[in-house]
Design an enzyme around this catalytic site. Structure first.
Site, short mmCIF file in Angstrom:
data_model
loop_
_atom_site.label_atom_id
_atom_site.label_comp_id
_atom_site.label_asym_id
_atom_site.label_seq_id
_atom_site.Cartn_x
_atom_site.Cartn_y
_atom_site.Cartn_z
N TRP B 305 0.84 -1.20 0.00
CA TRP B 305 0.00 0.00 0.00
C TRP B 305 0.88 1.26 0.00
O TRP B 305 0.56 2.26 -0.63
CB TRP B 305 -0.91 -0.01 1.24
CG TRP B 305 -1.85 1.17 1.31
CD1 TRP B 305 -3.03 1.30 0.68
CD2 TRP B 305 -1.67 2.37 2.08
NE1 TRP B 305 -3.62 2.51 0.99
CE2 TRP B 305 -2.80 3.19 1.85
CE3 TRP B 305 -0.69 2.85 2.93
CZ2 TRP B 305 -2.95 4.43 2.43
CZ3 TRP B 305 -0.84 4.09 3.51
CH2 TRP B 305 -1.96 4.87 3.27
N HIS B 306 2.00 1.18 0.71
CA HIS B 306 2.89 2.35 0.75
C HIS B 306 3.69 2.50 -0.54
O HIS B 306 4.10 3.60 -0.89
CB HIS B 306 3.83 2.26 1.95
CG HIS B 306 3.16 2.62 3.24
ND1 HIS B 306 2.58 1.68 4.05
CD2 HIS B 306 2.93 3.81 3.85
CE1 HIS B 306 2.05 2.28 5.12
NE2 HIS B 306 2.23 3.57 5.02
N GLY B 307 3.94 1.40 -1.23
CA GLY B 307 4.68 1.49 -2.48
C GLY B 307 5.10 0.11 -2.95
O GLY B 307 5.46 -0.73 -2.14
N TYR B 455 3.02 12.01 3.34
CA TYR B 455 2.03 10.97 3.08
C TYR B 455 1.14 11.26 1.88
O TYR B 455 0.34 10.41 1.49
CB TYR B 455 1.18 10.70 4.34
CG TYR B 455 1.56 9.38 4.98
CD1 TYR B 455 2.73 9.25 5.69
CD2 TYR B 455 0.77 8.25 4.82
CE1 TYR B 455 3.10 8.04 6.24
CE2 TYR B 455 1.13 7.03 5.36
CZ TYR B 455 2.29 6.93 6.07
OH TYR B 455 2.66 5.73 6.61
N PHE B 458 1.56 8.68 -0.98
CA PHE B 458 1.15 7.26 -0.92
C PHE B 458 -0.28 7.08 -1.44
O PHE B 458 -1.07 7.96 -1.43
CB PHE B 458 1.25 6.73 0.52
CG PHE B 458 2.66 6.76 1.02
CD1 PHE B 458 3.67 6.13 0.30
CD2 PHE B 458 2.99 7.43 2.17
CE1 PHE B 458 4.97 6.16 0.75
CE2 PHE B 458 4.29 7.47 2.63
CZ PHE B 458 5.28 6.83 1.92
#
Lengths: 400, 458
Positions: B305-307, B455, B458
């Site tokens: 989800w973050h990358g 953030y 993201f």
């Protein structure tokens, strides 16, 4: 806020609302709403749908903020009190222990600059044209002391040494102004503004005399250097009058204001200026826009005093019979080219960073019949070609 | 347009407040929805159509689920809705990770957040924990697009989005906004001067002190950046009458790695718990070892989800390993002596610090090298000098950032006790600090030194 302190929360909210609406009303809200709307329409019409203008509007908005100077000074005061000397390090702004703003520069092998310059020199020599390379210093001559001050490497003087020595060995006539300053026992930073990367107008006069001497030595000119004696000029000093480009970022409350000195010849002059509007007659005084510093604007919105001197394109000096020189310049030469023009018949200037790759420098020099080309570069131009995004990327593009 | 921009603060917000509060009650949500679209348009015109299509699609599916009785059809609609939302997010993340298109280099603004809200909306409607009957469609659309939450959350739940405008909530909202604004500009952005430099330094120019300084400052920067943003989001919500879930609870005061995630980005942890971990069976699965598979899935997904890059996957795996370790060993609860508990807390913070290094690093190899340099001696005196310069110049900000990791407000509440006078005095001191900090933060914004939210990427 705690449950028990409702009054304090109410006071804070009232303050915030007051500030919000004061800021809103005072800063031309209708104008900015129209601007935002226009940009939106423009973006809808564009192919990629990017709103490129919003950040610009945001910047414009900040510039017209009420109490902007006070707010900038507040941030500057805090960074000064905390002695943060590299707050704008990302913009290559560092403040030395003695209050000068300096830049740090990475190492480069100088091969590109060497090849371009030596090849141009050979080409010009084959065509009977003289060439002089002038290395203009930065505010420090010892990389080590500055590195130690900030704990960061800077190579500008070592890069310059490498190029200058290489050019000298290749037989290129070189004037390294660091050597002249050292020989005269000058502290090199005295040539510069504290809050701007440029040098002062008197420094420009000083360097012009040395460059004119170079024309005598390397290009067979016979300039009477006494025209550059101080008594031939009027110096008008404006104390604590302006803030340089980097100083505006740091704030006047951090770095303090700079002095500015206007220098004008006391003797009569007569020029024909080759500017965008054609050819116009004038005197040395016409090269100076005094309205730059005779202004009521505050230090953050006033134009940069350094650019009040400008020889756009070139000029013909009616009082000098011979000499046709092309100067490849950077912005330091706003305050050298006007003084050099006092010693030669015709002087043109070119800034290669303003031209695209279709420009043929060699063809231009030959066609215009210059007898001498002076490459006059601040030493941080060396290595600019290592970064394709640098505005100075093309400064050494001499057609090698 | 973002919360710390002057156009938001002095143009958008005043207009939004005036228009919202003068609008008729039944029109207020329409006004907020329109304002949210305007906010998004100025932030990301390029992807406004995507947002609008996803909202219409999700609300349509949600409404259909709520009106249909057949279970199989409901399930089909839920699966299609979730897959479509997650599919779009996955497609964008893949395009960026594998550089498929030069036109897509960053994620559409807020896509990770509005996608997760869409999934929670559909799942809650399907489960019946949310009843849509009687609520206007505009409420659903506003839930998915509310400008206060669109950029980086918090991932609020549909059932919690209730409008109750009242002066007390508004005043609290203002205070919360001011606090967040100051945290972002005066702590996160200033500490980013150190972290940007350190994380851009090649590993051969590293030394232990320099690496420690950079990594600790990054742990602090990320906390103040994201919690500052969350404070502003919560504050703006309250100004418009909506309560909003908390996203942070002094995370660096945690006793263990598992509990850290009950204090950090709480809305994301709870989202994964409710919509991934529990549907997989949670911890009540048989055999008991399957719980680790569930945890593995949750943490891999959190990383992705973050990358979609190796360092984020390694980051997620790191948490999976340590949370599993704590579950197996029963640490730190089994530790009885105070020194051991303190030692475990220190180890926890060290681990989290190393995880943030992987999170911030440009690649897994850089991150691993960075961590190894935490224990290497300096070979260059200049790096040591640089560390000293940075520490002395930014000492005040580092110390304030460290102090504010502690529950200072709770402590002050306890000190003022039941005395109303003391509480009022503390309230005014707090208000004075907030106003002064906001003025200073505003001065830094005007002088042009604010950065985008971490953030928001993201």
């Amino acid at each position: 806020m705690t449950e028990k302190s409702r009054i304090a929360a109410g006071v804070t909210a009232a303050f915030f609302i007051l500030l919000l609406f004061t800021g809103f009303i005072k800063n031309h809200p209708r104008g900015y709403m129209i601007k935002l709307y226009d940009h939106l329409v423009e973006a809808f019409d564009s192919d990629n749908g990017e709103i490129t203008g919003v950040s610009k509007i945001e910047n414009d908005y900040a510039k017209s903020m009420p109490y902007r100077s006070a707010l900038i000074n507040l941030s500057g005061l805090i960074t000064r009190k905390l002695n943060i000397r590299d707050y704008y390090g990302d913009k290559n702004i560092y403040v030395t222990d003695d209050g000068y703003i300096v830049g740090l520069y990475p190492e480069t092998d100088t091969g590109y600059e060497y090849n371009e310059t030596v090849d141009l020199y050979k080409f010009l020599k084959e065509n009977g044209i003289n060439m002089i390379y002038v290395n203009k210093p930065v505010k420090y001559s010892d990389d080590g002391s500055v590195s130690n001050m900030f704990g960061l490497e800077t190579y500008t003087n070592r890069n310059a040494d490498k190029l200058v020595n290489g050019l000298k060995n290749a037989g290129v006539p070189v004037i390294d102004l660091r050597e002249n300053a050292a020989a005269e026992g000058m502290d090199i930073k005295d040539l510069f503004y504290r809050t701007d990367h440029h040098w002062t107008v008197p420094a420009g006069l000083w360097a012009s005399r040395i460059m004119a001497g170079g024309l005598n030595e390397y290009a067979g000119y016979d300039i009477d250097l006494s025209i550059y004696d101080d008594e031939n000029f009027e110096f008008r000093k404006f104390e604590n009058s302006w803030l340089g480009e980097q100083g505006r970022k740091l704030a006047g409350s951090y770095i303090g204001l700079d002095d500015y000195t206007e220098v004008k010849p006391v003797f009569e002059t007569s020029f024909v200026f080759k500017d965008e509007e054609g050819k116009t007659e004038g005197t040395f005084d016409d090269l100076i826009s005094e309205n730059f510093y005779e202004t009521e604007e505050d230090v953050y919105t006033a134009p940069s005093f350094h650019y009040s001197y400008a020889l756009k394109g070139g000029c013909v000096n009616n009082d000098v019979a011979s000499g046709k020189v092309l100067m490849l310049t950077d912005s330091y030469d706003h305050v050298t080219a006007p003084f050099i023009s006092l010693a030669v018949h015709e002087l043109d200037t070119l800034q290669l960073r303003d031209l695209d790759s279709s420009f043929d420098l060699r063809d231009y020099i030959v066609k215009n019949g210059y007898d001498t080309v002076i490459i006059s570069y601040a030493q941080f131009m060396i290595g600019a070609h290592d970064d394709a995004s640098s505005i100075n990327y093309r400064m050494f593009d001499f057609g090698f | 347009m973002n919360f710390t921009g002057l156009l938001f603060l002095l143009v958008f917000l005043p207009i939004a407040l005036v228009v919202y509060y003068i609008a008729f009650k039944r029109l207020k949500e329409y006004v907020l929805l329109a304002l949210s679209v305007v906010f998004y348009t100025f932030g990301e015109l390029k992807h406004i159509w995507l947002l609008l299509i996803m909202i219409v699609f999700t609300v349509l599916i949600g409404r259909m689920i709520s009106h249909i009785d057949k279970q199989w059809l409901k399930r089909t609609l839920l699966i299609s809705g979730v897959l479509a939302n997650i599919g779009v997010l996955f497609a964008f993340k893949s395009m960026i990770a594998f550089s498929v298109s030069s036109a897509v280099t960053i994620l559409p603004l807020g896509i990770s957040f509005y996608t997760f809200k869409a999934v929670s909306y559909l799942a809650d409607v399907y489960k019946g924990t949310v009843i849509l009957k009687g609520t206007p469609v505009v409420h659903d659309a506003l839930y998915l697009s509310f400008f206060a939450h669109i950029q980086s959350g918090p991932l609020t739940r549909y059932k919690d989005m209730v409008c109750k405008p009242e002066p007390k909530r508004f005043c609290d909202g203002v205070c919360r906004f001011l606090m967040g604004f100051s945290k972002k500009i005066l702590l996160a952005d200033i500490l980013s001067h150190i972290t940007t430099e350190v994380f851009a330094t090649p590993l051969d120019g590293f030394a232990a002190g320099y690496a420690w300084l950079g990594s600790i400052c990054y742990s602090l920067q990320l906390y103040y950046d994201f919690s500052g943003y969350s404070d502003m989001a919560i504050g703006i919500s309250k100004m418009f009458g909506y309560d909003c879930m908390e996203n942070f609870d002094h995370p660096y005061m945690t006793e263990s790695i598992s509990r850290f995630w009950r204090r950090w980005h709480i809305s994301l942890s709870e989202w994964f718990r409710d919509y991934v971990y529990i549907p997989l069976g949670g911890s009540r699965v048989k055999p008991g070892s399957r719980v680790y598979l569930n945890l593995f899935i949750v943490w891999i997904l959190t990383g992705i989800w973050h990358g979609m890059s190796l360092n984020f996957i390694a980051w997620g795996l790191g948490y999976f390993v340590m949370i599993s370790f704590e579950r197996i060993t029963g640490l730190p609860d089994k530790l009885k002596s105070r020194p051991l508990k303190i030692a475990y807390r220190i180890f926890t913070l060290f681990f989290i610090n190393c995880e943030w290094i992987l999170f911030r690093a440009s690649s897994l190899s850089y991150g691993a090298g960075f961590i190894s340099h935490l224990f290497m001696r300096s070979t260059s005196p200049l790096v040591g000098r640089r560390t000293t310069v940075l520490m002395s110049e930014y000492a005040v900000f580092i110390v304030i950032a460290l102090i504010l990791c502690l529950p200072v407000e709770k402590l002050a509440d306890r000190l003022t006790g039941k005395s109303r006078a003391a509480a009022n005095a503390f309230g005014f001191v707090q208000a004075g600090i907030l106003i002064a900090a906001f003025a200073v933060a505003l001065s830094f914004v005007v002088s042009g030194s604010n950065n985008p939210f971490v953030y928001a990427n993201f």
